[in-house]
Scaffold this active site. Structure first.
Site, PDB file in Angstrom:
ATOM      1  CB  CYS A  75     -11.772  19.870   8.347  1.00  0.00           C
ATOM      2  SG  CYS A  75     -12.122  19.246   6.482  1.00  0.00           S
TER       3      CYS A  75
ATOM      4  CB  CYS B 229     -13.565  15.260   6.577  1.00  0.00           C
ATOM      5  SG  CYS B 229     -12.083  16.000   5.731  1.00  0.00           S
TER       6      CYS B 229
ATOM      7  CB  CYS C 252     -14.436 -32.961   7.522  1.00  0.00           C
ATOM      8  SG  CYS C 252     -16.289 -32.717   7.856  1.00  0.00           S
TER       9      CYS C 252
ATOM     10  CB  CYS D 105     -16.257 -28.946  10.541  1.00  0.00           C
ATOM     11  SG  CYS D 105     -16.603 -30.818  10.967  1.00  0.00           S
TER      12      CYS D 105
ATOM     13  CG  ASP E 260      14.949  -0.697  -8.043  1.00  0.00           C
ATOM     14  OD1 ASP E 260      14.882   0.179  -8.936  1.00  0.00           O
ATOM     15  OD2 ASP E 260      15.825  -0.358  -6.946  1.00  0.00           O
TER      16      ASP E 260
ATOM     17  CG  ASP F  26      16.099  -1.567  -2.148  1.00  0.00           C
ATOM     18  OD1 ASP F  26      15.860  -0.904  -3.200  1.00  0.00           O
ATOM     19  OD2 ASP F  26      17.246  -1.418  -1.651  1.00  0.00           O
TER      20      ASP F  26
ATOM     21  CG  ASP G 170      11.913   0.262  -5.738  1.00  0.00           C
ATOM     22  OD1 ASP G 170      11.945   0.386  -6.849  1.00  0.00           O
ATOM     23  OD2 ASP G 170      12.920  -0.062  -5.147  1.00  0.00           O
TER      24      ASP G 170
END
Length: 814
Positions: free
Chosen positions: A14, A17, A84, A87, A494, A702, A706
């Site tokens: 808006c 913002c 190297c 570089c 978990d 998972d 979590d």
């Protein structure tokens, strides 16, 4: 920074913002004006004439402090001619010097630069220009399923091989003619003719790169080679063309064409071996790319057509026959078969697929025919995402590499200083006619010094380690995660879907309370309808039970998931009421809603003591049902917990379940420390508590609930069978969904870091010993001088040995 720039801003909804962003930007000293366009989501910034320029990170930080984001892009650029660590530093410095670049990381082993930038300020053409100005060439890295980088590397290898062979053919007679007197060949003018193409054609890559570096005020490995070989070559030319010049001084005229030619030939041979070995470090990517079919059979109308893989679109019906690879991700609509998913999971047993099953790109259809709807194509397929993840990890830098980078930045200038000092000391303090000894030791110091080994020590091991991980179903997001993983001292697991299979089943349904006006199948229908949109394994178990009982499930009119608690839903069921307010979840959720569950307390405790999870359902604020849901422990969970403990790692279990259920599961797998009835925000608090105990903590989970804990842990590890949100928040993804993979990930990290430390040790010790020997240290104590030709062979061997040591990781067992 230009006088005026545009910054793409995200998250604005808006006018308030955009005003907030404008106010924040205008407060920054040096900004003359700032105007934020909400529809375009762009901030236009004009700078004042200030002696102190405004840095881009300050602008981005100001926008982020207001709660908004900056739309940046990430780009991989392939870079040629780097040899190297110096570089790498030169290219990084050139890219980072561009306005609009936020971060740039250059990897010598992959020969790529990973760049994050603001697209409205800079872009690829600017990167290409500054890289070219630094003396290197750049092109975009293809994200398609073609190994363009591999093809370019092979082309460069072939060109290098030709130069080496020509150099070898010309150098062989030069060495013979210099060692023994041969008719014609030993003539200095003949040696000059033979040595010239070696010096300026075969060695052109070294001289060109050295000149470019010097032109930009830097030095690198090529500088050492070019200065050393040119010193030997041009002194020999002077001795050949004007020997009378030397007869008037104390310098004995001699030629060292064999030295310059042999150094170039041996270094070319080293580069050739190094290029071959480096190619092997990226074999994991090549194997993954080769899994992608080039074409697919799809139904267009009533006809089956074979089309290029790029033309497959979402919604296409794809036809798969026995023995064919799955071209894109999708859902089976008809047919049945067994699919080899070992490329994803590492498991050799085929997985049965029927209507409704998901299939994944790159996997192999073993038997039977299938038709499936394409759901993810192009860069969104599982295979493409794995390739992207592995590429990103291989291109990232580990913190352990910082020391090598810091040393590499000053290495070449220091070596040149040591070489100059060596020449002067030998010339002044050496025996009679010491010029030849001074020159040879000067060249030996330049040639034996090797920043290449320092530059390759870490990235080659990271490449092999992340590639090996991908082959075992362990996807590592970046090198920092791989390095940190070896320090893990505590692993938080978990319970649901991590220790257990995550496929719980309803084993008991008991009606409670005083109301008994609904049959169990109606109660199950209400519960399944409320849980229909839930992603939690317990909710899916209730939906699955209803499906198995052939009960129709309806869509909820309203649905809200309560993290760590359950769900709230409004559904319409033909039971006399228009709509039912349903709350289904654990004890804490119902208690927070003021629902009394005392009548079901004894039953819930009984279920919990048996390792079953009680799930309560209330209808219109009245407790009606308790579901007992059992989630079997994975077969290898107990063994994995034992292995983690044997590695000196503390294992902790977290679960939202009742204490009795948690205790039963913990006892079954051998975990001593566990937390029950844990909310998602409490998981994060427990992670922080362990970190406060000075433990390097890994969180393994998972589910959506979590994700905060995964993000706050030192290392977040997501089980690949889980949700995309959990995977996105993690540092490591385990495709297999097995706890044994956690053990393998930590073992892989420990092996990789051990290899990096070995590489760095040999790279450092080689230079620490080699440079003083080349300067003539042994000669002072009665030992021999180091021939520059031997020095060049040793220098080449150092780089090859580091890469070869990294390749040993491929043969290590996890």
């Amino acid at each position: 920074m230009p006088k005026k720039i545009d910054i793409p801003v995200t998250g604005m909804t808006c006018a308030a913002c955009s005003s907030a962003v404008e106010r924040s930007l205008k407060k920054i000293e040096g900004i003359k004006s700032a105007a934020v366009n909400l529809p375009l989501e762009r901030a236009t910034i004009e700078f004042s004439e200030s002696d102190v320029p405004v840095r881009l990170p300050v602008i981005i930080a100001a926008i982020k402090d207001e709660g908004y984001g900056v739309a940046t892009r990430k780009l991989d650029v392939a870079i040629s001619d780097m040899t190297c660590a110096a570089c790498v530093s030169a290219v990084e410095k050139a890219i980072r010097g561009l306005d609009g670049v936020i971060a740039a990381s250059v990897n010598l082993a992959t020969e790529k630069a990973s760049i994050e930038y603001v697209p409205t300020i800079t872009g690829f053409e600017d990167f290409k220009r500054v890289i070219a100005d630094a003396g290197y060439s750049a092109h975009l890295v293809s994200r398609e399923f073609v190994n363009t980088e591999g093809d370019a590397r092979k082309k460069e290898y072939d060109a290098l091989r030709i130069r080496f062979l020509v150099s070898l053919l010309l150098t062989a007679p030069i060495i013979l003619g210099s060692m023994i007197t041969l008719p014609l060949i030993s003539n200095w003018f003949v040696l000059l003719i033979l040595a010239t193409p070696v010096q300026f054609w075969s060695g052109l890559r070294f001289h060109r790169a050295a000149f470019s570096a010097i032109r930009h005020g830097s030095t690198n490995m090529n500088t050492l080679i070019s200065v050393g070989t040119n010193a030997a070559y041009f002194f020999s030319v002077a001795a050949t063309v004007a020997p009378q010049f030397f007869s008037r001084g104390s310098i004995v005229p001699n030629v060292y064409f064999d030295t310059s030619a042999t150094i170039i030939t041996l270094i070319l041979m080293g580069r050739l071996l190094e290029a071959r070995a480096k190619g092997k470090t990226s074999e994991a990517i090549k194997k993954l790319i080769n899994l992608q079919p080039k074409t697919a059979f799809v139904l267009r109308g009533d006809q089956e057509r074979e089309i290029p893989i790029d033309e497959v679109t979402i919604g296409d019906i794809v036809v798969i026959r026995p023995g064919e690879r799955i071209p894109v991700d999708g859902e089976v609509v008809s047919g049945s078969s067994a699919i080899d998913e070992s490329m994803l999971t590492g498991e050799s047993l085929p997985v049965e697929k029927i209507a409704g099953s998901m299939v994944f790109s790159g996997t192999i259809n073993k038997a039977g025919s299938l038709r499936f709807t394409a759901l993810r194509v192009g860069k969104e397929t599982s295979l493409a995402r794995i390739i992207k993840l592995v590429e990103d990890a291989q291109g990232s830098k580990a913190p352990i590499q910082r020391l090598a980078d810091q040393i590499a930045a000053v290495f070449v200038p220091v070596v040149m200083g040591i070489a100059a000092m060596t020449f002067l000391l030998w010339l002044v303090l050496g025996p009679q006619h010491a010029f030849a000894l001074a020159l040879m030791n000067f060249i030996a110091v330049l040639i034996i010094a090797c920043p290449c080994a320092l530059g390759l020590a870490t990235p080659t091991a990271i490449m092999v380690g992340t590639g090996k991980g991908a082959e075992h179903g362990i996807l590592i997001k970046d090198a920092e995660a791989l390095e940190l993983c070896h320090k893990i001292s505590a692993v938080i697991l978990d319970k649901t879907g991590t220790i257990t299979k995550g496929e719980p089943e309803v084993v008991d349904i008991t009606e409670t309370g005083t109301h008994h006006d609904m049959p169990l199948n109606v109660l199950l229908r209400i519960a399944a309808s409320a849980e229909k949109l839930s992603e939690h394994p317990l909710g899916r178990a209730i939906v699955k039970k209803a499906s198995e009982e052939h009960i129709d499930i309806i869509d909820p009119a309203e649905f809200m998931s309560v993290s760590g608690g359950g769900v709230k839903a409004t559904i319409g069921v033909p039971t006399g009421a228009d709509k039912l307010e349903v709350i289904i979840g654990n004890e804490n959720l119902l208690a927070s809603e003021g629902i009394d569950i005392s009548s079901a307390r004894a039953l819930a405790d009984k279920f919990s003591s048996e390792g079953k999870t009680p799930v309560f359902m209330a209808i219109d604020k009245t407790l009606r049902t308790v579901f007992a849901i059992a989630d079997a422990v994975k077969e290898d969970s107990a063994a994995a917990v034992r292995e983690l403990m044997s590695m000196g790692i503390e294992v902790i279990m977290l679960t939202g379940d009742h204490k009795n259920t948690a205790e039963a599961i913990a006892r079954q797998v051998g975990i001593q420390r566990f937390y029950s009835e844990v909310q998602p925000d409490q998981k994060t608090a427990i992670v922080k508590q362990l970190k406060a105990e000075n433990k390097i903590t890994a969180m393994v989970g998972d589910g959506i609930n979590d994700a905060p804990a995964l993000a706050s842990a030192d290392v977040g590890i997501a089980i690949g069978t889980g949700t995309d949100i959990a995977i996105e928040a993690s540092d490591i993804t385990l495709i297999k969904g097995s706890l044994k993979s956690v053990v393998d990930a930590i073992s892989l990290s420990r092996l990789t870091i051990k290899t990096i430390k070995q590489n760095l040790f040999w790279a450092f010790i080689y230079n620490i010993i080699g440079i003083p020997v080349a300067a003539g240290m042994l000669y002072i104590f009665g030992g021999p001088l180091l021939n520059p030709m031997i020095a060049s062979a040793a220098m080449s061997f150092s780089s090859v040995s580091v890469v070869t040591n990294s390749l040993r990781l491929k043969r290590k067992k996890l």
